[in-house]
Design a protein around this motif. Structure first.
Motif, mmCIF file in Angstrom:
data_model
loop_
_atom_site.group_PDB
_atom_site.id
_atom_site.type_symbol
_atom_site.label_atom_id
_atom_site.label_comp_id
_atom_site.label_asym_id
_atom_site.label_seq_id
_atom_site.Cartn_x
_atom_site.Cartn_y
_atom_site.Cartn_z
ATOM 1 N N LEU A 60 0.835 -1.202 0.000
ATOM 2 C CA LEU A 60 0.000 0.000 0.000
ATOM 3 C C LEU A 60 0.871 1.254 0.000
ATOM 4 O O LEU A 60 0.547 2.242 -0.666
ATOM 5 N N VAL A 61 1.946 1.216 0.759
ATOM 6 C CA VAL A 61 2.882 2.340 0.793
ATOM 7 C C VAL A 61 3.504 2.560 -0.581
ATOM 8 O O VAL A 61 3.582 3.687 -1.075
ATOM 9 N N VAL A 62 3.936 1.478 -1.199
ATOM 10 C CA VAL A 62 4.574 1.566 -2.515
ATOM 11 C C VAL A 62 3.595 2.115 -3.548
ATOM 12 O O VAL A 62 3.930 3.006 -4.344
ATOM 13 N N LEU A 161 14.085 9.658 -5.893
ATOM 14 C CA LEU A 161 12.855 8.884 -5.719
ATOM 15 C C LEU A 161 13.037 7.811 -4.653
ATOM 16 O O LEU A 161 12.171 7.625 -3.783
ATOM 17 N N MET A 162 14.159 7.124 -4.684
ATOM 18 C CA MET A 162 14.420 6.050 -3.730
ATOM 19 C C MET A 162 14.598 6.591 -2.311
ATOM 20 O O MET A 162 14.080 6.015 -1.347
ATOM 21 N N ILE A 163 15.303 7.699 -2.181
ATOM 22 C CA ILE A 163 15.537 8.285 -0.852
ATOM 23 C C ILE A 163 14.230 8.780 -0.255
ATOM 24 O O ILE A 163 13.930 8.538 0.921
ATOM 25 N N ARG A 164 13.436 9.487 -1.067
ATOM 26 C CA ARG A 164 12.145 9.977 -0.570
ATOM 27 C C ARG A 164 11.229 8.835 -0.169
ATOM 28 O O ARG A 164 10.530 8.896 0.852
ATOM 29 N N GLY A 165 11.241 7.774 -0.966
ATOM 30 C CA GLY A 165 10.406 6.619 -0.652
ATOM 31 C C GLY A 165 10.815 5.956 0.644
ATOM 32 O O GLY A 165 9.961 5.573 1.457
ATOM 33 N N ALA A 166 12.125 5.834 0.872
ATOM 34 C CA ALA A 166 12.618 5.194 2.093
ATOM 35 C C ALA A 166 12.278 6.014 3.333
ATOM 36 O O ALA A 166 11.802 5.478 4.343
ATOM 37 N N LEU A 194 6.413 -7.667 20.060
ATOM 38 C CA LEU A 194 5.712 -7.478 18.784
ATOM 39 C C LEU A 194 5.857 -6.044 18.299
ATOM 40 O O LEU A 194 6.105 -5.803 17.113
ATOM 41 N N LEU A 195 5.740 -5.074 19.215
ATOM 42 C CA LEU A 195 5.841 -3.673 18.837
ATOM 43 C C LEU A 195 7.247 -3.330 18.350
ATOM 44 O O LEU A 195 7.413 -2.684 17.306
ATOM 45 N N ILE A 196 8.258 -3.799 19.096
ATOM 46 C CA ILE A 196 9.647 -3.544 18.682
ATOM 47 C C ILE A 196 9.932 -4.226 17.349
ATOM 48 O O ILE A 196 10.538 -3.641 16.442
ATOM 49 N N GLY A 197 9.482 -5.478 17.228
ATOM 50 C CA GLY A 197 9.720 -6.210 15.985
ATOM 51 C C GLY A 197 9.039 -5.572 14.802
ATOM 52 O O GLY A 197 9.596 -5.492 13.702
ATOM 53 N N GLN A 198 7.827 -5.086 15.034
ATOM 54 C CA GLN A 198 7.068 -4.440 13.958
ATOM 55 C C GLN A 198 7.765 -3.174 13.479
ATOM 56 O O GLN A 198 7.924 -2.954 12.271
ATOM 57 N N ILE A 199 8.168 -2.319 14.415
ATOM 58 C CA ILE A 199 8.835 -1.073 14.046
ATOM 59 C C ILE A 199 10.160 -1.372 13.352
ATOM 60 O O ILE A 199 10.482 -0.792 12.308
ATOM 61 N N LEU A 200 10.934 -2.298 13.927
ATOM 62 C CA LEU A 200 12.227 -2.654 13.354
ATOM 63 C C LEU A 200 12.073 -3.201 11.941
ATOM 64 O O LEU A 200 12.785 -2.795 11.016
ATOM 65 N N ALA A 201 11.122 -4.121 11.777
ATOM 66 C CA ALA A 201 10.930 -4.739 10.462
ATOM 67 C C ALA A 201 10.503 -3.716 9.430
ATOM 68 O O ALA A 201 11.011 -3.705 8.300
ATOM 69 N N LYS A 202 9.567 -2.854 9.794
ATOM 70 C CA LYS A 202 9.068 -1.880 8.828
ATOM 71 C C LYS A 202 10.119 -0.846 8.460
ATOM 72 O O LYS A 202 10.221 -0.441 7.298
ATOM 73 N N VAL A 203 10.915 -0.424 9.440
ATOM 74 C CA VAL A 203 11.964 0.552 9.144
ATOM 75 C C VAL A 203 13.034 -0.076 8.248
ATOM 76 O O VAL A 203 13.481 0.531 7.263
ATOM 77 N N VAL A 204 13.439 -1.309 8.588
ATOM 78 C CA VAL A 204 14.465 -1.990 7.784
ATOM 79 C C VAL A 204 13.969 -2.229 6.363
ATOM 80 O O VAL A 204 14.673 -1.957 5.385
ATOM 81 N N LEU A 205 12.738 -2.752 6.238
ATOM 82 C CA LEU A 205 12.192 -3.005 4.909
ATOM 83 C C LEU A 205 11.985 -1.711 4.130
ATOM 84 O O LEU A 205 12.132 -1.685 2.909
ATOM 85 N N SER A 206 11.647 -0.642 4.846
ATOM 86 C CA SER A 206 11.467 0.658 4.192
ATOM 87 C C SER A 206 12.771 1.155 3.596
ATOM 88 O O SER A 206 12.776 1.820 2.557
ATOM 89 N N ILE A 207 13.861 0.850 4.251
ATOM 90 C CA ILE A 207 15.175 1.301 3.775
ATOM 91 C C ILE A 207 15.744 0.363 2.720
ATOM 92 O O ILE A 207 16.299 0.802 1.708
ATOM 93 N N VAL A 208 15.564 -0.937 2.938
ATOM 94 C CA VAL A 208 16.207 -1.940 2.078
ATOM 95 C C VAL A 208 15.356 -2.276 0.848
ATOM 96 O O VAL A 208 15.894 -2.446 -0.252
ATOM 97 N N LEU A 209 14.048 -2.389 1.031
ATOM 98 C CA LEU A 209 13.196 -2.926 -0.029
ATOM 99 C C LEU A 209 12.317 -1.884 -0.719
ATOM 100 O O LEU A 209 12.218 -1.864 -1.953
ATOM 101 N N VAL A 210 11.686 -1.022 0.058
ATOM 102 C CA VAL A 210 10.700 -0.086 -0.492
ATOM 103 C C VAL A 210 11.265 0.800 -1.615
ATOM 104 O O VAL A 210 10.580 1.008 -2.627
ATOM 105 N N PRO A 211 12.480 1.362 -1.475
ATOM 106 C CA PRO A 211 12.988 2.216 -2.566
ATOM 107 C C PRO A 211 13.017 1.520 -3.916
ATOM 108 O O PRO A 211 12.678 2.120 -4.948
ATOM 109 N N PHE A 212 13.400 0.242 -3.919
ATOM 110 C CA PHE A 212 13.455 -0.503 -5.173
ATOM 111 C C PHE A 212 12.056 -0.844 -5.682
ATOM 112 O O PHE A 212 11.808 -0.848 -6.897
ATOM 113 N N LEU A 213 11.133 -1.123 -4.752
ATOM 114 C CA LEU A 213 9.764 -1.413 -5.157
ATOM 115 C C LEU A 213 9.101 -0.177 -5.758
ATOM 116 O O LEU A 213 8.361 -0.278 -6.749
#
Length: 229
Positions: A60-62, A161-166, A194-213
């Protein structure tokens, strides 16, 4: 046979194909995110957990960022708001199905399947209630940050585009995690991991995966828009 002159006609070219396809996918992901959210997935090799709806929500973010990039912030915000519609319809249909009697064959021959279905979906009301609150805040925030970072430059490059997306994804998804996990699960079980894992996962994926998506999403939408009807 030709249509009468006074008969209204719908022209397929009115809506860009990329926008049409992404709007369809967006509606599906709003519903799927709520369903997947009921399961918590372990982030191996740690003991941290993440609710599985994160995977649909990142899409949805992408999509919202891609629409903002190509078709404008106003249209992206409109799609975010209208995303409530499939979510609401899905919740109403779920309540209808839960209240309809099961067939005799299922009640007699598949009683365990019936009990499992009702046990999961009847207790998912807090997830359905928490989802819209987290959804509207985080996705409107994502579109706003993504568009503000763009400024007045309409011809931003791939790196920008990638930096703004991340950045937009990381900040908005951290807020989403706090809202959703607290409203959906507080009091049912300890939510710290769960809260720590959720924030960590979303931040990491936002930096690593979202820019390319997002980069791929923009390129794919442009390709769709270039196709002739």
């Amino acid at each position: 046979m030709t249509a009468p002159a006074n008969e209204p006609r719908i022209h397929a070219a009115t809506t860009p194909l990329g926008l049409f396809v992404y709007t369809l996918v967006y509606g599906g992901m709003t519903v799927l995110a709520g369903v997947l959210a009921f399961k918590q997935v372990q982030l191996y090799p740690t003991d941290l957990a993440v609710e599985a709806g994160i995977f649909a929500f990142l899409l949805l973010v992408v999509i919202s960022s891609t629409i903002a990039q190509l078709y404008g912030e106003k249209l992206a915000n409109r799609i975010v708001w209208w995303g409530f519609l499939p979510l609401l319809l899905a919740a109403l249909l779920m309540q209808l199905v839960l209240n309809l009697p099961a067939s005799p064959e299922m009640a007699g021959g598949r009683a365990e399947d019936l009990a499992a279905f009702e046990r999961v979906h009847a207790t998912i009301w807090r997830v359905w209630a928490a989802g819209p609150a987290a959804y509207i805040v985080s996705l409107l925030l994502n579109v706003w940050i993504f568009s503000r970072l763009r400024g007045n430059d309409e011809n931003t490059g791939t790196i920008s585009l990638m930096i703004r997306g991340a950045i937009a994804s990381a900040l908005s998804q951290a807020i989403d995690s706090v809202i959703f996990i607290t409203l959906a699960f507080y009091g049912q079980f300890p939510i710290t991991n769960l809260l720590i894992g959720q924030i960590l996962a979303k931040v990491v994926l936002s930096i690593v995966l979202v820019p390319f998506l997002i980069t791929g999403g923009v390129a794919f939408a442009k390709w769709l828009d270039s196709r002739k009807a």
